[in-house]
Design a protein around this motif. Structure first.
Motif, PDB file in Angstrom:
ATOM      1  N   ALA A   1       6.954   8.043  -5.451  1.00 18.78           N
ATOM      2  CA  ALA A   1       7.848   7.103  -5.955  1.00 18.78           C
ATOM      3  C   ALA A   1       6.906   5.608  -5.887  1.00 18.78           C
ATOM      4  N   GLY A   2       6.992   4.975  -7.036  1.00 17.98           N
ATOM      5  CA  GLY A   2       6.482   3.555  -6.965  1.00 17.98           C
ATOM      6  C   GLY A   2       7.534   2.585  -6.646  1.00 17.98           C
ATOM      7  N   ILE A   3       6.902   1.451  -5.833  1.00 22.69           N
ATOM      8  CA  ILE A   3       7.766   0.452  -5.319  1.00 22.69           C
ATOM      9  C   ILE A   3       7.242  -1.055  -5.702  1.00 22.69           C
ATOM     10  N   SER A   4       8.029  -1.692  -6.395  1.00 24.06           N
ATOM     11  CA  SER A   4       7.658  -3.130  -6.506  1.00 24.06           C
ATOM     12  C   SER A   4       8.077  -3.880  -5.300  1.00 24.06           C
ATOM     13  N   THR A   5       7.330  -4.556  -4.453  1.00 27.47           N
ATOM     14  CA  THR A   5       7.401  -5.137  -3.285  1.00 27.47           C
ATOM     15  C   THR A   5       7.974  -6.480  -3.575  1.00 27.47           C
ATOM     16  N   HIS A   6       8.837  -7.005  -2.544  1.00 26.92           N
ATOM     17  CA  HIS A   6       9.705  -8.376  -2.794  1.00 26.92           C
ATOM     18  C   HIS A   6       9.215  -9.330  -1.523  1.00 26.92           C
ATOM     19  N   PRO A   7       9.646 -10.696  -1.614  1.00 30.50           N
ATOM     20  CA  PRO A   7       9.336 -11.479  -0.196  1.00 30.50           C
ATOM     21  C   PRO A   7       9.901 -10.866   0.832  1.00 30.50           C
ATOM     22  N   GLN A   8      11.390 -10.627   0.498  1.00 24.66           N
ATOM     23  CA  GLN A   8      12.227 -10.160   1.594  1.00 24.66           C
ATOM     24  C   GLN A   8      11.505  -8.639   2.432  1.00 24.66           C
TER      25      GLN A   8
ATOM     26  N   ASP B   1       8.643  -9.921   4.543  1.00 24.71           N
ATOM     27  CA  ASP B   1       9.000 -10.720   5.572  1.00 24.71           C
ATOM     28  C   ASP B   1       9.348  -9.803   6.996  1.00 24.71           C
ATOM     29  N   ILE B   2      10.209  -8.770   6.368  1.00 22.32           N
ATOM     30  CA  ILE B   2      10.606  -7.817   7.373  1.00 22.32           C
ATOM     31  C   ILE B   2       9.394  -6.937   7.986  1.00 22.32           C
ATOM     32  N   LEU B   3       8.496  -6.595   7.170  1.00 24.11           N
ATOM     33  CA  LEU B   3       7.215  -6.211   7.895  1.00 24.11           C
ATOM     34  C   LEU B   3       6.655  -6.962   8.736  1.00 24.11           C
ATOM     35  N   HIS B   4       6.411  -8.233   8.648  1.00 20.24           N
ATOM     36  CA  HIS B   4       5.617  -9.074   9.354  1.00 20.24           C
ATOM     37  C   HIS B   4       6.384  -9.372  10.655  1.00 20.24           C
ATOM     38  N   ARG B   5       7.940  -9.301  10.602  1.00 12.30           N
ATOM     39  CA  ARG B   5       8.724  -9.351  11.625  1.00 12.30           C
ATOM     40  C   ARG B   5       8.536  -8.277  12.706  1.00 12.30           C
ATOM     41  N   VAL B   6       7.978  -7.200  12.173  1.00 10.73           N
ATOM     42  CA  VAL B   6       7.917  -5.822  12.986  1.00 10.73           C
ATOM     43  C   VAL B   6       6.437  -5.695  13.384  1.00 10.73           C
ATOM     44  N   GLY B   7       5.801  -6.635  12.913  1.00 12.73           N
ATOM     45  CA  GLY B   7       4.066  -6.529  13.362  1.00 12.73           C
ATOM     46  C   GLY B   7       3.150  -5.989  12.655  1.00 12.73           C
ATOM     47  N   ILE B   8       3.929  -5.641  11.428  1.00 15.97           N
ATOM     48  CA  ILE B   8       2.931  -4.853  10.265  1.00 15.97           C
ATOM     49  C   ILE B   8       2.373  -5.993   9.377  1.00 15.97           C
ATOM     50  N   ASP B   9       0.979  -5.864   9.297  1.00 14.36           N
ATOM     51  CA  ASP B   9       0.252  -6.650   8.179  1.00 14.36           C
ATOM     52  C   ASP B   9       0.280  -6.424   6.952  1.00 14.36           C
ATOM     53  N   PHE B  10       0.853  -6.962   5.948  1.00  8.95           N
ATOM     54  CA  PHE B  10       0.823  -6.705   4.399  1.00  8.95           C
ATOM     55  C   PHE B  10      -0.304  -7.110   4.066  1.00  8.95           C
ATOM     56  N   ASP B  11      -1.324  -6.569   4.207  1.00  5.63           N
ATOM     57  CA  ASP B  11      -2.764  -6.741   3.694  1.00  5.63           C
ATOM     58  C   ASP B  11      -3.095  -6.265   2.107  1.00  5.63           C
ATOM     59  N   GLU B  12      -4.416  -6.225   1.773  1.00 13.37           N
ATOM     60  CA  GLU B  12      -4.648  -5.712   0.277  1.00 13.37           C
ATOM     61  C   GLU B  12      -4.328  -4.256   0.292  1.00 13.37           C
ATOM     62  N   SER B  13      -4.533  -3.480   1.521  1.00 18.44           N
ATOM     63  CA  SER B  13      -4.425  -1.838   1.335  1.00 18.44           C
ATOM     64  C   SER B  13      -2.917  -1.812   0.914  1.00 18.44           C
ATOM     65  N   MET B  14      -1.998  -2.626   1.076  1.00 21.04           N
ATOM     66  CA  MET B  14      -0.595  -2.342   0.899  1.00 21.04           C
ATOM     67  C   MET B  14      -0.238  -2.016  -0.446  1.00 21.04           C
ATOM     68  N   GLY B  15      -0.993  -2.559  -1.573  1.00 22.05           N
ATOM     69  CA  GLY B  15      -0.643  -2.328  -2.847  1.00 22.05           C
ATOM     70  C   GLY B  15      -1.689  -2.738  -3.956  1.00 22.05           C
ATOM     71  N   ILE B  16      -1.149  -2.578  -4.997  1.00 15.11           N
ATOM     72  CA  ILE B  16      -1.942  -3.206  -6.292  1.00 15.11           C
ATOM     73  C   ILE B  16      -1.358  -4.408  -6.661  1.00 15.11           C
ATOM     74  N   ARG B  17      -2.097  -5.493  -6.703  1.00 18.16           N
ATOM     75  CA  ARG B  17      -1.490  -6.836  -7.409  1.00 18.16           C
ATOM     76  C   ARG B  17      -1.711  -6.923  -8.801  1.00 18.16           C
ATOM     77  N   VAL B  18      -0.438  -7.279  -9.359  1.00 16.01           N
ATOM     78  CA  VAL B  18      -0.314  -7.511 -10.783  1.00 16.01           C
ATOM     79  C   VAL B  18      -0.126  -8.998 -11.307  1.00 16.01           C
ATOM     80  N   ASP B  19      -0.738  -9.429 -12.367  1.00 17.45           N
ATOM     81  CA  ASP B  19      -0.363 -10.800 -12.516  1.00 17.45           C
ATOM     82  C   ASP B  19       0.366 -11.192 -13.933  1.00 17.45           C
ATOM     83  N   THR B  20       0.459  -9.877 -14.692  1.00 15.95           N
ATOM     84  CA  THR B  20       1.017  -9.937 -15.946  1.00 15.95           C
ATOM     85  C   THR B  20       2.065  -8.880 -16.207  1.00 15.95           C
ATOM     86  N   VAL B  21       3.158  -9.475 -16.835  1.00 17.68           N
ATOM     87  CA  VAL B  21       4.131  -8.675 -17.395  1.00 17.68           C
ATOM     88  C   VAL B  21       4.085  -8.779 -18.903  1.00 17.68           C
TER      89      VAL B  21
END
Length: 251
Positions: free
Chosen positions: A21-28, A31-51
């Motif tokens: 199942a794919g998931i589109s991430t959001h700032p919230q 933020d939660i991942l950072h609060r529990v010490g998990i780095d949201f880095d380039e390995s976390m997903g694929i960046r898209v810049d166009t809809v």
């Protein structure tokens, strides 16, 4: 991280990897991942810049900029699961009931084991055993639609289609429906070009009493409630949704 001694009891007997199942991430979420010490880095997903929005013929009638990271259930699961010590995550523990008194709460499991603690968090989903015990009159309301899901390897996407839509957040909007697709980490959470995956979700209005029941009935006649494991979907159901896709969404 907050100083509690925590054990997670998972009802499934096998590790929950490979859930497609794919998931589109959001700032919230970030933020939660950072609060529990998990780095949201380039390995976390694929960046898209166009809809883009495509009509039935495949023509783009809307294109706009965005800034999104598209991930997957499995990738986020591993980021949360891996920091837990092995002894703090127990598989095959189906909750049967809960007992509590003034001092603590006890979880009673299907295998007869009992575990007591100061706090129990019932994060056990739409078919929650915890909710059923404490709020027995509460039933989830059917929203009136189903989600068809598909995921395919990047290497299986024809090159011309890949060049046109793969790295974009792509929408089709049949009347009263929503079809969307986007790139996600591969089946082993790869984010390198060529090893990624493509996630498709199609939301379709579906009456509950007849159509939904039929969709969620396997070849043996067994009904699976409001969702059915993909391998058990009857071949004629799959053939019908593919034919409908050819008629309603971009080629």
């Amino acid at each position: 991280h907050a100083g509690w001694e925590v054990t997670v009891f998972e009802r499934n007997a096998e590790d929950l990897t490979g859930r497609g199942a794919g998931i589109s991430t959001h700032p919230q979420l970030i933020d939660i991942l950072h609060r529990v010490g998990i780095d949201f880095d380039e390995s976390m997903g694929i960046r898209v810049d166009t809809v883009i929005c495509l009509d039935k013929s495949g023509k783009t009638y809307l294109e706009t900029k965005t800034a999104r990271t598209m991930s997957s259930w499995g990738r986020l699961y591993r980021s949360l699961r891996d920091p837990l010590p092995a002894e703090s995550y127990r598989l095959g523990m189906a909750l049967r009931e809960i007992e509590q008194d003034a001092g603590n709460v006890t979880a009673v499991f299907a295998d007869g084991s009992r575990v007591s603690g100061d706090l129990l968090v019932g994060a056990d989903g739409v078919r929650s055993t915890v909710r059923e015990q404490f709020l027995p009159d509460i039933e989830p309301n059917y929203a009136g639609y189903v989600a068809w899901r598909a995921m395919l390897d990047e290497s299986d996407v024809p090159p011309d289609i890949r060049a046109e839509i793969f790295e974009r957040y792509t929408f089709c909007l049949p009347d009263g429906e929503l079809f969307l697709a986007y790139p996600v980490p591969g089946r082993n959470n790869e984010t390198q070009a060529g090893r990624r995956a493509y996630n498709i979700v199609w939301y379709r209005p579906t009456d509950r009493e007849t159509t939904l029941v039929d969709l969620c009935t396997d070849a043996t006649g067994r009904r699976h409630g409001t969702a059915i494991p993909p391998p058990l979907i009857r071949p004629e159901i799959t053939a019908a949704i593919k034919a409908t896709a050819r008629a309603l969404v971009a080629p």
